[in-house]
Every structure is written in structure tokens, then in C-alpha cells.
Design an enzyme around this catalytic site. Structure first.
Site, PDB file in Angstrom:
ATOM      1  N   ARG A 143       2.115   3.571   4.031  1.00 55.18           N
ATOM      2  CA  ARG A 143       0.713   3.778   3.687  1.00 55.18           C
ATOM      3  C   ARG A 143      -0.041   4.174   4.955  1.00 55.18           C
ATOM      4  O   ARG A 143       0.343   3.803   6.070  1.00 55.18           O
ATOM      5  CB  ARG A 143       0.112   2.500   3.107  1.00 55.18           C
ATOM      6  CG  ARG A 143       0.824   1.983   1.859  1.00 55.18           C
ATOM      7  CD  ARG A 143       0.264   0.641   1.435  1.00 55.18           C
ATOM      8  NE  ARG A 143       0.923   0.115   0.237  1.00 55.18           N
ATOM      9  CZ  ARG A 143       1.985  -0.685   0.252  1.00 55.18           C
ATOM     10  NH1 ARG A 143       2.514  -1.061   1.423  1.00 55.18           N
ATOM     11  NH2 ARG A 143       2.517  -1.110  -0.878  1.00 55.18           N
ATOM     12  N   LYS A 167       0.885  -4.685   2.497  1.00 56.24           N
ATOM     13  CA  LYS A 167      -0.037  -5.467   1.684  1.00 56.24           C
ATOM     14  C   LYS A 167       0.351  -6.937   1.705  1.00 56.24           C
ATOM     15  O   LYS A 167       1.537  -7.282   1.710  1.00 56.24           O
ATOM     16  CB  LYS A 167      -0.032  -4.943   0.241  1.00 56.24           C
ATOM     17  CG  LYS A 167      -0.709  -3.584   0.084  1.00 56.24           C
ATOM     18  CD  LYS A 167      -0.786  -3.175  -1.375  1.00 56.24           C
ATOM     19  CE  LYS A 167      -1.541  -1.868  -1.548  1.00 56.24           C
ATOM     20  NZ  LYS A 167      -1.617  -1.450  -2.988  1.00 56.24           N
ATOM     21  N   HIS A 240      -1.572   9.852   1.686  1.00 51.16           N
ATOM     22  CA  HIS A 240      -0.729   9.231   0.659  1.00 51.16           C
ATOM     23  C   HIS A 240       0.221  10.241   0.021  1.00 51.16           C
ATOM     24  O   HIS A 240       1.255   9.857  -0.524  1.00 51.16           O
ATOM     25  CB  HIS A 240      -1.613   8.589  -0.409  1.00 51.16           C
ATOM     26  CG  HIS A 240      -1.059   7.307  -0.937  1.00 51.16           C
ATOM     27  ND1 HIS A 240      -0.895   6.175  -0.154  1.00 51.16           N
ATOM     28  CD2 HIS A 240      -0.595   6.967  -2.171  1.00 51.16           C
ATOM     29  CE1 HIS A 240      -0.375   5.199  -0.893  1.00 51.16           C
ATOM     30  NE2 HIS A 240      -0.183   5.664  -2.115  1.00 51.16           N
ATOM     31  N   ARG A 243       3.565   9.868   1.426  1.00 57.70           N
ATOM     32  CA  ARG A 243       4.282   8.716   0.861  1.00 57.70           C
ATOM     33  C   ARG A 243       4.926   9.099  -0.474  1.00 57.70           C
ATOM     34  O   ARG A 243       6.087   8.782  -0.724  1.00 57.70           O
ATOM     35  CB  ARG A 243       3.297   7.559   0.684  1.00 57.70           C
ATOM     36  CG  ARG A 243       3.880   6.275   0.110  1.00 57.70           C
ATOM     37  CD  ARG A 243       2.823   5.173   0.237  1.00 57.70           C
ATOM     38  NE  ARG A 243       3.116   3.988  -0.544  1.00 57.70           N
ATOM     39  CZ  ARG A 243       3.894   2.979  -0.131  1.00 57.70           C
ATOM     40  NH1 ARG A 243       4.471   3.055   1.063  1.00 57.70           N
ATOM     41  NH2 ARG A 243       4.082   1.912  -0.877  1.00 57.70           N
ATOM     42  N   HIS A 266       7.134  -1.990  -2.234  1.00 57.11           N
ATOM     43  CA  HIS A 266       6.603  -2.310  -3.555  1.00 57.11           C
ATOM     44  C   HIS A 266       7.089  -3.687  -4.002  1.00 57.11           C
ATOM     45  O   HIS A 266       8.264  -4.019  -3.833  1.00 57.11           O
ATOM     46  CB  HIS A 266       7.073  -1.276  -4.596  1.00 57.11           C
ATOM     47  CG  HIS A 266       6.373   0.038  -4.488  1.00 57.11           C
ATOM     48  ND1 HIS A 266       6.890   1.211  -5.004  1.00 57.11           N
ATOM     49  CD2 HIS A 266       5.177   0.376  -3.926  1.00 57.11           C
ATOM     50  CE1 HIS A 266       6.056   2.203  -4.768  1.00 57.11           C
ATOM     51  NE2 HIS A 266       5.016   1.720  -4.114  1.00 57.11           N
ATOM     52  N   TYR A 275       8.688   7.433  -9.608  1.00 58.00           N
ATOM     53  CA  TYR A 275       9.210   8.567  -8.854  1.00 58.00           C
ATOM     54  C   TYR A 275      10.413   9.213  -9.527  1.00 58.00           C
ATOM     55  O   TYR A 275      10.714  10.380  -9.262  1.00 58.00           O
ATOM     56  CB  TYR A 275       9.537   8.145  -7.420  1.00 58.00           C
ATOM     57  CG  TYR A 275       8.277   7.804  -6.659  1.00 58.00           C
ATOM     58  CD1 TYR A 275       7.390   8.806  -6.268  1.00 58.00           C
ATOM     59  CD2 TYR A 275       7.935   6.482  -6.380  1.00 58.00           C
ATOM     60  CE1 TYR A 275       6.212   8.493  -5.612  1.00 58.00           C
ATOM     61  CE2 TYR A 275       6.756   6.169  -5.724  1.00 58.00           C
ATOM     62  CZ  TYR A 275       5.905   7.181  -5.343  1.00 58.00           C
ATOM     63  OH  TYR A 275       4.728   6.879  -4.706  1.00 58.00           O
TER      64      TYR A 275
END
Length: 298
Positions: A143, A167, A240, A243, A266, A275
Site C-alpha cells: 500500500r 493495517k 494503488h 498493488r 490481506h 484477482y
């Protein structure tokens, strides 16, 4: 139709008490799944086959609700096989639904990525820094906040890796390809010279702005936009996008979905699974642009 699929459909109607109309819908979905497997034993199929089946439905422009209904039919079949026919593995157990109402993320084709990166060949500080920044974005799939937060002590150029904080303050190791390592090796002396010239006290942030201060996400966004225009790329780009491109290209090359999930940081495989559908959409676009009977070839 395979006798095992017929047996399951009869179970739905006779034991589960589903209506004939509902059973017929399941029959059509399972028949399409059987055709997709192209002769492969249904009990030998794995999660990759099932995800690819879902991706093929996305490529056929089936609505998310329709794709998820087909996945529900496939999941029900394998649960039935495990419960009543001693199958040891349920290959559909880890396959999650297609996100509903979420547009497929935009990405760059490999050739577009190369065009953009190759356009950054100057010798000024901004040229060298921007090349390093975009190489790292694409190489790591991080990110923009993670890239802007990268710290020098956590960078290991010899090993080609850097530890980032994602995150929830979760840390993970991401990897630098050879071109990203080369771009960083070239950038670091420029960074040091700028800091010295500006009289900026040394800090740990890897990427800095023209004043020697830590580069923020908004600054990175402006860099991507400026370089997009200079490279003549018409697509809307953000940090992004790199990414999304990183993940799409890995999936297209056959990378395991769990590995891609780990690389992206994730928490849920369902977030990564999109994806697979992006790659199917990518293939559809290639077909339309290149095939004589595609929409772009007419």
C-alpha cells in the site's frame, strides 16, 4: 451428466425437499461446472479449478449473484460427497464468493508497466527517486502508506527485502526484484546528498521529498500522476494501481492464492480472490483487442 452429480441432485429433491425449479437451476450450474472441468474427475478437482470456474463465469459477464449461486451449487455437491461418500477433502471449503457490487480493480498490463518505468531515465534527484518509488510499489505490492512508511533500518538490499507495517500495525516481509534493488541502490546516494545539502537531520524514512522531509501518500499520488502524463499512459493511475497490477500479474503467472494473500497482507482470502477474476477479465480484454472476431477487431 456425471452419475455423482445426478445422485446429488436427486438427494436435493428427495431428501432436502427443494423445489423442482430450484433443483433445475442447480442442475444447469453443475452441468456448466462439469463442462468446464473438461473430462477431469469431479472428485479430483481442487480449489484452483473451482476458482477458475468462477473466473470463467465472470469473464462471461455473469452477475456476481449468478456466479455465487453456481459456487453454492458446487460447494453443496462437495459437502455432500464428504458427508455421504467418504471423500476425504472438500476442495470448495476455502473458495469464497465473488464480491458483489464491487468493481474489478484497475491494473496495468505488463507492457504498460514497463513503458512507465522505462520512461524514468533521468539523472536529477526527482527522476532517480521517482523510479525507485514506482519500482518499489510494483515490486512489493505494498500500500502507498506502507511504502511511504518504509524505514532504512528495515531495508535489506543484499537480501532484496524490506519489512513493512500494514493495517492494524501488522508487520510483514515484502520482496524487491532486481530492478527495484538497482533503483534503490542508485537512489540512496541522491537521498543522502540532498539531506546534507538541505541541512536536514537524518531520519529513518526511505523516501523523501525535494526538501529532504518524509514523502507522504499525497506526494506519492502526485508523482504517479505526473509520471503517467509524461509516459503518455491514458489510464487513470494511483499508487494503488501498482498493488493491483502486482497481484494480477502474480495470479496470471500461476502463483498460489494463499501466497498472494500473504504478500498483500490481506486478512481474508476473499479479498485476494478478486484477482483471479481480474485475470479472467484481463484475458477477455486481450481477446477482444487481438482476436479477429473480438469487438476491437471488427
Amino acid at each position: 451428466m456425471d452419475a455423482r452429480l445426478v445422485d446429488y441432485l436427486e438427494y436435493l429433491e428427495a431428501v432436502r425437499g427443494l423445489s423442482p425449479k430450484t433443483v433445475e437451476v442447480y442442475r444447469r450450474d453443475l452441468a456448466q461446472y462439469e463442462v468446464f472441468l473438461d473430462g477431469k474427475n469431479v472428485d479430483a478437482a481442487d480449489a484452483t479449478d473451482i476458482r477458475a470456474f468462477a473466473g470463467s463465469l465472470v469473464m462471461d459477464k455473469r452477475a456476481p449473484a449468478s456466479v455465487n449461486r453456481a459456487l453454492s451449487a458446487v460447494r453443496g455437491f462437495y459437502k455432500y460427497r464428504v458427508r455421504f461418500h467418504q471423500n476425504e477433502v472438500d476442495p470448495a471449503r476455502e473458495v469464497e464468493n465473488v464480491p458483489a457490487g464491487r468493481p474489478l480493480p484497475s491494473f496495468l498490463f505488463e507492457e504498460e508497466t514497463k513503458t512507465l518505468l522505462d520512461s524514468l531515465d533521468g539523472n536529477a534527484f526527482r527522476d532517480v527517486r521517482d523510479r525507485a518509488l514506482l519500482e518499489v510499489l510494483y515490486s512489493t505490492g505494498s500500500r502507498v502508506s506502507e511504502v511511504c512508511g518504509m524505514e532504512l533500518p528495515r531495508l535489506n538490499l543484499s537480501a532484496g527485502s524490506v519489512r513493512v507495517k500494514g493495517k492494524g500495525s501488522k508487520e510483514r516481509l515484502v520482496f524487491l526484484c532486481e530492478s527495484a534493488r538497482a533503483a534503490l541502490k542508485r537512489y540512496l546516494p541522491y537521498r543522502a546528498a540532498l539531506m546534507m545539502r538541505r541541512g536536514i537531520e537524518e531520519h529513518d524514512r526511505l523516501f523523501v521529498n525535494a526538501k529532504g522531509l518524509p514523502l507522504g501518500p499525497r506526494g506519492a499520488e502526485k508523482i504517479v500522476e505526473r509520471r503517467r502524463v509524461q509516459a503518455g499512459i491514458k489510464k487513470h493511475l494511483t499508487p494503488h494501481t501498482f498493488r493491483h497490477s502486482f497481484a494480477t500479474h502474480l495470479v496470471a503467472a500461476g502463483a498460489d492464492m494463499r501466497v498472494v494473500q500473504e504478500m498483500l497482507g490481506h486478512s481474508s482470502i476473499s479479498t485476494t480472490q478478486v484477482y483471479a477474476h481480474v485475470d479472467m477479465e484481463r484475458l477477455r480484454r486481450v481477446y477482444e483487442q487481438a482476436h479477429p472476431h473480438g469487438s476491437k477487431g471488427k
